[in-house]
Design an enzyme around this catalytic site. Structure first.
Site, PDB file in Angstrom:
ATOM      1  N   LYS A  13      -8.078  16.591-115.508  1.00  0.00           N
ATOM      2  CA  LYS A  13      -8.407  15.286-114.915  1.00  0.00           C
ATOM      3  C   LYS A  13      -9.849  15.287-114.456  1.00  0.00           C
ATOM      4  O   LYS A  13     -10.323  16.299-113.920  1.00  0.00           O
ATOM      5  CB  LYS A  13      -7.469  15.063-113.710  1.00  0.00           C
ATOM      6  CG  LYS A  13      -7.861  13.945-112.789  1.00  0.00           C
ATOM      7  CD  LYS A  13      -7.768  14.326-111.304  1.00  0.00           C
ATOM      8  CE  LYS A  13      -8.879  15.198-110.805  1.00  0.00           C
ATOM      9  NZ  LYS A  13      -9.030  15.290-109.341  1.00  0.00           N
ATOM     10  N   ASP A 141      -2.734  13.505-106.750  1.00  0.00           N
ATOM     11  CA  ASP A 141      -3.247  13.337-108.117  1.00  0.00           C
ATOM     12  C   ASP A 141      -2.148  13.402-109.172  1.00  0.00           C
ATOM     13  O   ASP A 141      -2.412  13.160-110.355  1.00  0.00           O
ATOM     14  CB  ASP A 141      -4.278  14.436-108.447  1.00  0.00           C
ATOM     15  CG  ASP A 141      -5.638  14.165-107.820  1.00  0.00           C
ATOM     16  OD1 ASP A 141      -5.884  13.020-107.392  1.00  0.00           O
ATOM     17  OD2 ASP A 141      -6.445  15.107-107.769  1.00  0.00           O
TER      18      ASP A 141
HETATM   19  O1  C5P Z   1      -2.012  15.220-101.905  1.00  0.00           O
HETATM   20  P1  C5P Z   1      -2.534  16.606-101.992  1.00  0.00           P
HETATM   21  O2  C5P Z   1      -1.518  17.619-101.539  1.00  0.00           O
HETATM   22  O3  C5P Z   1      -3.092  16.952-103.330  1.00  0.00           O
HETATM   23  O4  C5P Z   1      -3.753  16.672-100.974  1.00  0.00           O
HETATM   24  C1  C5P Z   1      -4.305  17.883-100.507  1.00  0.00           C
HETATM   25  C2  C5P Z   1      -5.124  17.598 -99.255  1.00  0.00           C
HETATM   26  O5  C5P Z   1      -6.262  16.821 -99.592  1.00  0.00           O
HETATM   27  C3  C5P Z   1      -4.403  16.793 -98.204  1.00  0.00           C
HETATM   28  O6  C5P Z   1      -3.655  17.610 -97.348  1.00  0.00           O
HETATM   29  C4  C5P Z   1      -5.539  16.106 -97.475  1.00  0.00           C
HETATM   30  O7  C5P Z   1      -6.126  16.997 -96.555  1.00  0.00           O
HETATM   31  C5  C5P Z   1      -6.551  15.881 -98.581  1.00  0.00           C
HETATM   32  N1  C5P Z   1      -6.497  14.506 -99.144  1.00  0.00           N
HETATM   33  C6  C5P Z   1      -6.992  13.452 -98.382  1.00  0.00           C
HETATM   34  N2  C5P Z   1      -6.962  12.187 -98.892  1.00  0.00           N
HETATM   35  C7  C5P Z   1      -6.498  11.941-100.133  1.00  0.00           C
HETATM   36  C8  C5P Z   1      -5.990  13.007-100.935  1.00  0.00           C
HETATM   37  C9  C5P Z   1      -6.015  14.285-100.398  1.00  0.00           C
HETATM   38  O8  C5P Z   1      -7.439  13.638 -97.253  1.00  0.00           O
HETATM   39  N3  C5P Z   1      -6.510  10.699-100.615  1.00  0.00           N
END
Ligand code: C5P
Length: 282
Positions: A13, A141
Site C-alpha cells: 500500500k 489500513d
Molecule cells: O489502526 P492501527 O492499529 O493500524 O493503528 C496503529 C496506531 O496508529 C494507533 O494505535 C494510533 O496510535 C495510530 N493511528 C492514529 N490515527 C489513525 C491511524 C492510526 O493515531 N488514523
C-alpha cells in the site's frame, strides 16, 4: 486426496498523500488520504487443513513472530472462523517480501490478503459485509487493503471510496526503505497538531503532488535517515516522491521504466544497505 493450493498477493500500500487533520479523543487521528497499491507485495498461499496454522518464509519472514496474539494473518483467520462459524482450518504460508513496520501496509496487506484467500478457500461470499467488519477491527489500513484499489478515505482511514486512478495505473514505482522500523503510534504522537488543510478526493498525479504527507516531518524527527532518503529520491527526477504512511518507506513515481531503474541503481550504489523494490502502480 489432493488438496488445492490457493494464492493471493498482499499488495504493498502507498499513501499518495496523507493529511492529518485532528487528534481524536479515542487515541486515533482524523486523516484524509489517497491510497494506491503496488503490483508487488507479500505472497500468501493456503490449503485446507484441520487447524489454522501459519508458516513464514521469505527475506523478512524471520522478523515476524508466529504469535497468535500479535500476528495479523492468524488473527484474521480466527476472526473469520468465529464470525462465519467455520470448522475447517487452513495451512497458510506467508512469503514475507516487504519490510516490517514500514508504512506500506505490511501486516495490514497480509491480513487483508488472508481475508480474501480464506473467503475463497472456505467458500464464503467475498462481498459479505462481515469481512469488512473484521478488516476494520484488525487495523486502520486493513479495510483499504481488502479492496487494494485506489481510493480516498477520511476518519481513521476507512471507509474507502474508490476513486478513478487518472492515468496512474502502471506508473513505474520505486519503493525504498532505509532499514529502520518505525512504529505508527509514536509517529502520530509526534505530529505537531497543526491542521494544514484538506486533501482533494482525486487520484491524479497533480492532486497527489498538491497534497502532502503530514507524518513526514514527525517521522524524520524520529528517524533522520528518512530525510536523507527523500533528498536522494528528489534528485532522481521523479514525477512525485514522498514518504508513505508513517514511514519509513518512501516511494517515487517515474515517467518511464528506464527512469525508475536508473534511480533504483543509483540508490543501491549509494546505499547498498537500503531495501528497494522496483514495481508499478496497480
Ligand atoms: O489502526 P492501527 O492499529 O493500524 O493503528 C496503529 C496506531 O496508529 C494507533 O494505535 C494510533 O496510535 C495510530 N493511528 C492514529 N490515527 C489513525 C491511524 C492510526 O493515531 N488514523
Amino acid at each position: 486426496m489432493a488438496t488445492t493450493m490457493l494464492f493471493e498477493t498482499a499488495f504493498a500500500k502507498i499513501n499518495l498523500a496523507l493529511h492529518v487533520r485532528r487528534r481524536r479523543d479515542d487515541g486515533y487521528h482524523d486523516i484524509e488520504t489517497v491510497f494506491a497499491f503496488a503490483q508487488a507485495g507479500d505472497a500468501l498461499s493456503a490449503e485446507l487443513a484441520d487447524e489454522v496454522c501459519l508458516t513464514l518464509t521469505g527475506p523478512f519472514g524471520a522478523v515476524l513472530a508466529v504469535d497468535e496474539a500479535d500476528n495479523l494473518v492468524l488473527r484474521a483467520a480466527r476472526a473469520v472462523q468465529q464470525s462465519f462459524g467455520i470448522k475447517a482450518g487452513a495451512h497458510l504460508t506467508l512469503d514475507k517480501r516487504l519490510p516490517v513496520a514500514s508504512g506500506i501496509g505490511g501486516g495490514s496487506a497480509d491480513a487483508a490478503a488472508a481475508l480474501r484467500l480464506l473467503a475463497r478457500l472456505w467458500g464464503l461470499d467475498p462481498s459479505d459485509p462481515r469481512l469488512m467488519t473484521i478488516a476494520e477491527l484488525l487495523g486502520s489500513d486493513v479495510p483499504a487493503c481488502l479492496g487494494s484499489v485506489t481510493g480516498w478515505a477520511d476518519g481513521r482511514g476507512f471507509p474507502v471510496q474508490p476513486v478513478e486512478a487518472q492515468g496512474l495505473s502502471d506508473t513505474p514505482l520505486l519503493l525504498v526503505n532505509p532499514g529502520v522500523a518505525v512504529a505508527t503510534g509514536p509517529v502520530f504522537r509526534a505530529w505537531d497538531g497543526v491542521d494544514r488543510g484538506p486533501l482533494a478526493a482525486d487520484a491524479s498525479i497533480e492532486a497527489a503532488c498538491a497534497g502532502r504527507n503530514d507524518l513526514q516531518p514527525p517521522a524524520i524527527s524520529l528517524a533522520p535517515v528518512i530525510g536523507e532518503l527523500l533528498a536522494l529520491l528528489a534528485d532522481t527526477a521523479p514525477r512525485l516522491s514522498r514518504m508513505s504512511g508513517s514511514g519509513a518507506t518512501c516511494f517515487a513515481l517515474y515517467e518511464s521504466l528506464a527512469a525508475r531503474d536508473t534511480a533504483a541503481a543509483m540508490v543501491a550504489a549509494r546505499h547498498p544497505d537500503f531495501w528497494t523494490l522496483a514495481t508499478a502502480l496497480r
